[in-house]
Design an enzyme around this catalytic site. Structure first.
Site, PDB file in Angstrom:
ATOM      1  N   HIS A   5      38.997  49.101  40.918  1.00  0.00           N
ATOM      2  CA  HIS A   5      39.310  49.172  42.434  1.00  0.00           C
ATOM      3  C   HIS A   5      40.523  48.564  42.597  1.00  0.00           C
ATOM      4  O   HIS A   5      41.293  47.550  41.952  1.00  0.00           O
ATOM      5  CB  HIS A   5      38.188  49.076  43.136  1.00  0.00           C
ATOM      6  CG  HIS A   5      37.694  47.548  43.399  1.00  0.00           C
ATOM      7  ND1 HIS A   5      37.061  47.115  44.376  1.00  0.00           N
ATOM      8  CD2 HIS A   5      37.980  46.582  42.346  1.00  0.00           C
ATOM      9  CE1 HIS A   5      36.703  45.709  44.315  1.00  0.00           C
ATOM     10  NE2 HIS A   5      37.260  45.473  43.214  1.00  0.00           N
ATOM     11  N   CYS A  39      43.153  40.033  44.368  1.00  0.00           N
ATOM     12  CA  CYS A  39      42.282  41.419  44.440  1.00  0.00           C
ATOM     13  C   CYS A  39      42.884  42.574  45.200  1.00  0.00           C
ATOM     14  O   CYS A  39      42.322  43.877  45.026  1.00  0.00           O
ATOM     15  CB  CYS A  39      40.726  41.050  45.255  1.00  0.00           C
ATOM     16  SG  CYS A  39      39.762  40.010  44.142  1.00  0.00           S
ATOM     17  N   HIS A  92      42.432  46.415  39.587  1.00  0.00           N
ATOM     18  CA  HIS A  92      41.759  45.729  38.314  1.00  0.00           C
ATOM     19  C   HIS A  92      40.190  46.578  38.469  1.00  0.00           C
ATOM     20  O   HIS A  92      40.092  47.398  39.192  1.00  0.00           O
ATOM     21  CB  HIS A  92      41.554  44.162  38.842  1.00  0.00           C
ATOM     22  CG  HIS A  92      40.805  44.036  40.257  1.00  0.00           C
ATOM     23  ND1 HIS A  92      41.159  44.306  41.561  1.00  0.00           N
ATOM     24  CD2 HIS A  92      39.590  43.514  40.328  1.00  0.00           C
ATOM     25  CE1 HIS A  92      40.295  43.895  42.484  1.00  0.00           C
ATOM     26  NE2 HIS A  92      39.243  43.621  41.890  1.00  0.00           N
ATOM     27  N   GLU A 105      29.788  42.116  41.638  1.00  0.00           N
ATOM     28  CA  GLU A 105      31.200  42.326  40.995  1.00  0.00           C
ATOM     29  C   GLU A 105      31.214  41.652  39.945  1.00  0.00           C
ATOM     30  O   GLU A 105      31.852  42.073  38.628  1.00  0.00           O
ATOM     31  CB  GLU A 105      32.216  42.061  41.777  1.00  0.00           C
ATOM     32  CG  GLU A 105      32.444  43.048  42.988  1.00  0.00           C
ATOM     33  CD  GLU A 105      33.799  42.802  43.686  1.00  0.00           C
ATOM     34  OE1 GLU A 105      34.274  43.928  44.243  1.00  0.00           O
ATOM     35  OE2 GLU A 105      34.328  41.830  43.572  1.00  0.00           O
ATOM     36  N   HIS A 126      33.505  54.469  35.310  1.00  0.00           N
ATOM     37  CA  HIS A 126      34.998  54.728  34.401  1.00  0.00           C
ATOM     38  C   HIS A 126      35.948  55.424  35.397  1.00  0.00           C
ATOM     39  O   HIS A 126      36.727  56.302  34.755  1.00  0.00           O
ATOM     40  CB  HIS A 126      34.791  55.308  33.044  1.00  0.00           C
ATOM     41  CG  HIS A 126      34.267  54.386  31.960  1.00  0.00           C
ATOM     42  ND1 HIS A 126      32.896  54.043  32.206  1.00  0.00           N
ATOM     43  CD2 HIS A 126      34.946  53.663  31.080  1.00  0.00           C
ATOM     44  CE1 HIS A 126      32.696  53.088  31.182  1.00  0.00           C
ATOM     45  NE2 HIS A 126      33.851  52.681  30.615  1.00  0.00           N
ATOM     46  N   HIS A 129      35.762  46.131  37.340  1.00  0.00           N
ATOM     47  CA  HIS A 129      34.692  45.192  37.071  1.00  0.00           C
ATOM     48  C   HIS A 129      33.586  45.870  36.179  1.00  0.00           C
ATOM     49  O   HIS A 129      33.643  47.079  35.827  1.00  0.00           O
ATOM     50  CB  HIS A 129      33.956  44.847  38.612  1.00  0.00           C
ATOM     51  CG  HIS A 129      34.738  44.067  39.327  1.00  0.00           C
ATOM     52  ND1 HIS A 129      35.100  42.932  39.317  1.00  0.00           N
ATOM     53  CD2 HIS A 129      35.497  44.481  40.548  1.00  0.00           C
ATOM     54  CE1 HIS A 129      35.815  42.402  40.429  1.00  0.00           C
ATOM     55  NE2 HIS A 129      36.329  43.539  41.050  1.00  0.00           N
TER      56      HIS A 129
END
Length: 147
Positions: free
Chosen positions: A16, A25, A29, A136, A74, A31
């Site tokens: 996201h 952020c 990137h 996260e 994914h 998580h």
């Protein structure tokens, strides 16, 4: 009389970016998310099933956990109003457009207010997802609870 809640968690991986965050952020990137679902029977403790359960854990898995697997696992989760959306959108369904900036807080709220009510109604389940916590990282999480 007290209340009883059934809780199950599910792990999934997704990317996201948080548009407007002002720091790293804002970059694309990902998580290894952990989502905790807290479910209560619609009528409280007296409305558990004949063996005393709010909802069988396997049913939670087949409904909520499978929804995560099919829709967010994914994938790259991007806000439909994010200016970057037009540059990364693709047709093979690896980019998911959502109606909110994909913070953990907004993702949890979406699961509680939109996804679970729809899925439970479709499955004729008389329960409510009363809260959802999204981790996260092992250090950072957000919880959305119904009022």
């Amino acid at each position: 009389m007290g209340t009883v809640t059934a809780t199950r968690y599910h792990d999934f991986c997704a990317g996201h970016r948080v548009h407007g965050q002002g720091g790293k952020c804002e970059n694309l990137h990902g998580h290894n998310y952990r989502v905790h679902f807290d479910i209560r029977a619609s009528e409280g403790f007296e409305n558990t099933d004949d063996v005393g359960r709010v909802l069988d854990f396997s049913v939670i898995k087949s409904i909520l956990c499978e929804w995560l697997e099919e829709n967010w696992d994914h994938k790259m989760i991007i806000w439909e109003k994010d200016p970057m959306f037009a540059y990364i959108y693709d047709i093979d369904k690896t980019v998911v457009k959502v109606p909110f900036n994909p913070t953990a807080e907004n993702m949890a709220g979406f699961l509680v207010e939109m996804v679970a009510p729809y899925l439970f109604k479709e499955a004729k389940i008389d329960c409510t997802l009363i809260s959802c916590t999204i981790d996260e990282t092992r250090k950072c999480s957000a919880t959305y609870s119904k009022d």
